[in-house]
Design an enzyme around this catalytic site. Structure first.
Site, PDB file in Angstrom:
ATOM      1  N   HIS A   1    -105.364 -11.895  36.433  1.00 28.34           N
ATOM      2  CA  HIS A   1    -104.128 -12.703  36.429  1.00 28.34           C
ATOM      3  C   HIS A   1    -103.218 -12.208  35.307  1.00 28.34           C
ATOM      4  O   HIS A   1    -103.698 -11.798  34.244  1.00 28.34           O
ATOM      5  CB  HIS A   1    -104.475 -14.184  36.228  1.00 28.34           C
ATOM      6  CG  HIS A   1    -103.304 -15.080  36.471  1.00 28.34           C
ATOM      7  ND1 HIS A   1    -102.331 -15.281  35.521  1.00 28.34           N
ATOM      8  CD2 HIS A   1    -102.924 -15.777  37.564  1.00 28.34           C
ATOM      9  CE1 HIS A   1    -101.406 -16.096  36.024  1.00 28.34           C
ATOM     10  NE2 HIS A   1    -101.746 -16.407  37.265  1.00 28.34           N
TER      11      HIS A   1
ATOM     12  N   GLY B   1     -94.440 -19.790  36.752  1.00 30.64           N
ATOM     13  CA  GLY B   1     -94.161 -20.912  35.859  1.00 30.64           C
ATOM     14  C   GLY B   1     -92.706 -21.027  35.449  1.00 30.64           C
ATOM     15  O   GLY B   1     -92.365 -21.773  34.540  1.00 30.64           O
TER      16      GLY B   1
ATOM     17  N   GLU C   1    -101.584 -13.682  33.179  1.00 32.28           N
ATOM     18  CA  GLU C   1    -101.787 -14.360  31.882  1.00 32.28           C
ATOM     19  C   GLU C   1    -102.982 -13.758  31.143  1.00 32.28           C
ATOM     20  O   GLU C   1    -102.985 -13.689  29.922  1.00 32.28           O
ATOM     21  CB  GLU C   1    -101.957 -15.877  32.104  1.00 32.28           C
ATOM     22  CG  GLU C   1    -100.623 -16.518  32.462  1.00 32.28           C
ATOM     23  CD  GLU C   1    -100.711 -17.704  33.404  1.00 32.28           C
ATOM     24  OE1 GLU C   1    -101.797 -18.288  33.551  1.00 32.28           O
ATOM     25  OE2 GLU C   1     -99.672 -18.039  34.019  1.00 32.28           O
TER      26      GLU C   1
ATOM     27  N   LYS D   1    -105.383 -23.091  36.136  1.00 31.93           N
ATOM     28  CA  LYS D   1    -105.185 -22.540  34.784  1.00 31.93           C
ATOM     29  C   LYS D   1    -105.916 -23.432  33.765  1.00 31.93           C
ATOM     30  O   LYS D   1    -107.000 -23.897  34.081  1.00 31.93           O
ATOM     31  CB  LYS D   1    -103.684 -22.387  34.488  1.00 31.93           C
ATOM     32  CG  LYS D   1    -102.983 -21.590  35.603  1.00 31.93           C
ATOM     33  CD  LYS D   1    -101.596 -21.168  35.272  1.00 31.93           C
ATOM     34  CE  LYS D   1    -100.991 -20.373  36.433  1.00 31.93           C
ATOM     35  NZ  LYS D   1     -99.659 -19.883  36.156  1.00 31.93           N
TER      36      LYS D   1
ATOM     37  N   GLY E   1     -99.849 -22.275  41.298  1.00 35.18           N
ATOM     38  CA  GLY E   1    -100.130 -22.779  39.947  1.00 35.18           C
ATOM     39  C   GLY E   1     -99.800 -24.258  39.850  1.00 35.18           C
ATOM     40  O   GLY E   1    -100.574 -25.107  40.304  1.00 35.18           O
TER      41      GLY E   1
ATOM     42  N   ASN F   1    -104.534 -22.414  41.497  1.00 34.40           N
ATOM     43  CA  ASN F   1    -105.023 -21.924  40.210  1.00 34.40           C
ATOM     44  C   ASN F   1    -104.648 -22.988  39.191  1.00 34.40           C
ATOM     45  O   ASN F   1    -103.484 -23.126  38.840  1.00 34.40           O
ATOM     46  CB  ASN F   1    -104.350 -20.583  39.886  1.00 34.40           C
ATOM     47  CG  ASN F   1    -104.691 -20.096  38.480  1.00 34.40           C
ATOM     48  OD1 ASN F   1    -105.555 -20.659  37.813  1.00 34.40           O
ATOM     49  ND2 ASN F   1    -104.006 -19.053  38.032  1.00 34.40           N
TER      50      ASN F   1
ATOM     51  N   SER G   1     -94.265 -19.817  41.360  1.00 28.05           N
ATOM     52  CA  SER G   1     -93.385 -20.947  41.688  1.00 28.05           C
ATOM     53  C   SER G   1     -93.339 -21.257  43.186  1.00 28.05           C
ATOM     54  O   SER G   1     -92.305 -21.672  43.705  1.00 28.05           O
ATOM     55  CB  SER G   1     -91.973 -20.718  41.128  1.00 28.05           C
ATOM     56  OG  SER G   1     -92.020 -20.542  39.722  1.00 28.05           O
TER      57      SER G   1
ATOM     58  N   GLU H   1     -98.161 -11.439  42.343  1.00 25.26           N
ATOM     59  CA  GLU H   1     -97.528 -12.440  41.490  1.00 25.26           C
ATOM     60  C   GLU H   1     -96.535 -11.759  40.550  1.00 25.26           C
ATOM     61  O   GLU H   1     -96.934 -11.248  39.489  1.00 25.26           O
ATOM     62  CB  GLU H   1     -98.579 -13.181  40.664  1.00 25.26           C
ATOM     63  CG  GLU H   1     -99.604 -13.918  41.501  1.00 25.26           C
ATOM     64  CD  GLU H   1    -100.157 -15.144  40.776  1.00 25.26           C
ATOM     65  OE1 GLU H   1    -100.128 -16.221  41.360  1.00 25.26           O
ATOM     66  OE2 GLU H   1    -100.587 -15.011  39.619  1.00 25.26           O
TER      67      GLU H   1
HETATM   68  P1  13P Z   1     -96.856 -21.231  39.245  1.00 32.15           P
HETATM   69  O1  13P Z   1     -97.055 -21.636  40.684  1.00 32.15           O
HETATM   70  O2  13P Z   1     -97.032 -22.395  38.294  1.00 32.15           O
HETATM   71  O3  13P Z   1     -95.608 -20.461  39.029  1.00 32.15           O
HETATM   72  O4  13P Z   1     -98.080 -20.250  38.887  1.00 32.15           O
HETATM   73  C1  13P Z   1     -98.359 -19.204  39.743  1.00 32.15           C
HETATM   74  C2  13P Z   1     -99.608 -18.572  39.311  1.00 32.15           C
HETATM   75  O5  13P Z   1     -99.665 -17.937  38.281  1.00 32.15           O
HETATM   76  C3  13P Z   1    -100.790 -18.737  40.165  1.00 32.15           C
HETATM   77  O6  13P Z   1    -101.833 -17.908  39.761  1.00 32.15           O
END
Ligand code: 13P
Length: 251
Positions: free
Chosen positions: A94, A170, A96, A11, A231, A9, A210, A164
């Site tokens: 997601h 993140g 976010e 983002k 991510g 992803n 992560s 997640e």
């Molecule tokens: P990270 O791997 O950067 O923690 O992000 C995970 C994520 O939100 C994937 O959709």
């Protein structure tokens, strides 16, 4: 047997130029993967990334999709618009999107049903916040997200679920193998209750938060974890190491 599925992803990262370069680098590195591979990219990059990934085993996905066929939904992208470029997957719900853009389980549901109706595989994200985990309501929160988000789905085996935990996204703070396995087993059990136990055995459930080249092997070794939604580690060639989690001895 469930075929593992590792998806990135991006983002709101990368450009047509840097994305193309990364995909060119990844192609030879992931070509022998024993799992399905996808990169979900910003909508504006989809045409260029589809072109870059052509002829490879990297599928291109979107980071969201709207439920309506067309119309006055400024800033949104429809299934037909994604299909025009051969997009196979769309991340939906997601954290976010939920946190910063007010997306709800009801919206997640509408987006999921629309994606399925158009033959796009929805990657439906669920997960609890730190406050919810510490308050002991993780299962309650995830149960509601699944029940409301997947309401009316006819064939749940066509849905990918990504667990997640919000506190792991993140932050560099990954769920432990045990925490991820426990919650994903709960998700599978819930799918069994809401749909059917046999379907639950077939549903692909990813872990996200992560996940990286170092911790992927341990997570992927868990019986209910079928893949990852990656991510920051999907923005570099480290993604190939995750995709090859079963072949990288140094992991
Ligand atoms: P990270 O791997 O950067 O923690 O992000 C995970 C994520 O939100 C994937 O959709």
């Amino acid at each position: 047997m469930r075929r593992p599925f590792i998806a990135g992803n991006w983002k709101m990262n990368m450009t047509a130029e840097s994305g193309t370069k990364l995909i060119e680098e990844l192609k030879p590195l992931v070509k022998d993967a024993n799992c399905d591979v996808a990169l979900c990219v910003p909508a504006i990059l989809i045409p260029a990334m589809v072109k870059a990934a052509q002829g490879s085993n990297i599928a291109i996905g979107a980071e969201n999709v709207h439920w309506a066929e067309s119309g006055a939904y400024t800033g949104e992208i429809s299934c037909a618009q994604l299909k025009e470029y051969g997009v196979k997957y769309a991340i939906i719900g997601h954290s976010e999107r939920r946190q910063y853009f007010g997306e709800t389980d009801e919206g997640v549901n509408k987006r999921t049903l629309a994606a399925l109706a158009h033959g796009i595989t929805p990657i439906v994200c669920v997960g609890e916040t730190l406050e919810e985990r510490e308050g002991g309501v993780t299962e309650k929160v995830i149960y509601k997200q699944l029940k409301d988000g997947l309401a009316g789905v006819e064939d749940v085996t066509k849905v990918v679920i990504a667990y997640e935990p919000v506190w792991a996204i993140g932050t560099g703070r990954t769920a432990t193998n045990v925490q991820a396995q426990e919650t994903i087993a709960f998700i599978r059990k819930t799918i069994g209750e809401l749909f059917c136990p046999k379907c639950a055995e077939k549903v692909i459930i990813q872990y996200g938060g992560s996940m990286n080249a170092k911790n992927c092997k341990g997570l992927m070794a868990q019986p209910d974890i079928d893949g990852g939604l990656i991510g920051s580690a999907s923005l570099k060639t480290e993604f190939a190491q995750i995709v090859n989690y079963d072949n990288y001895f140094e992991n």
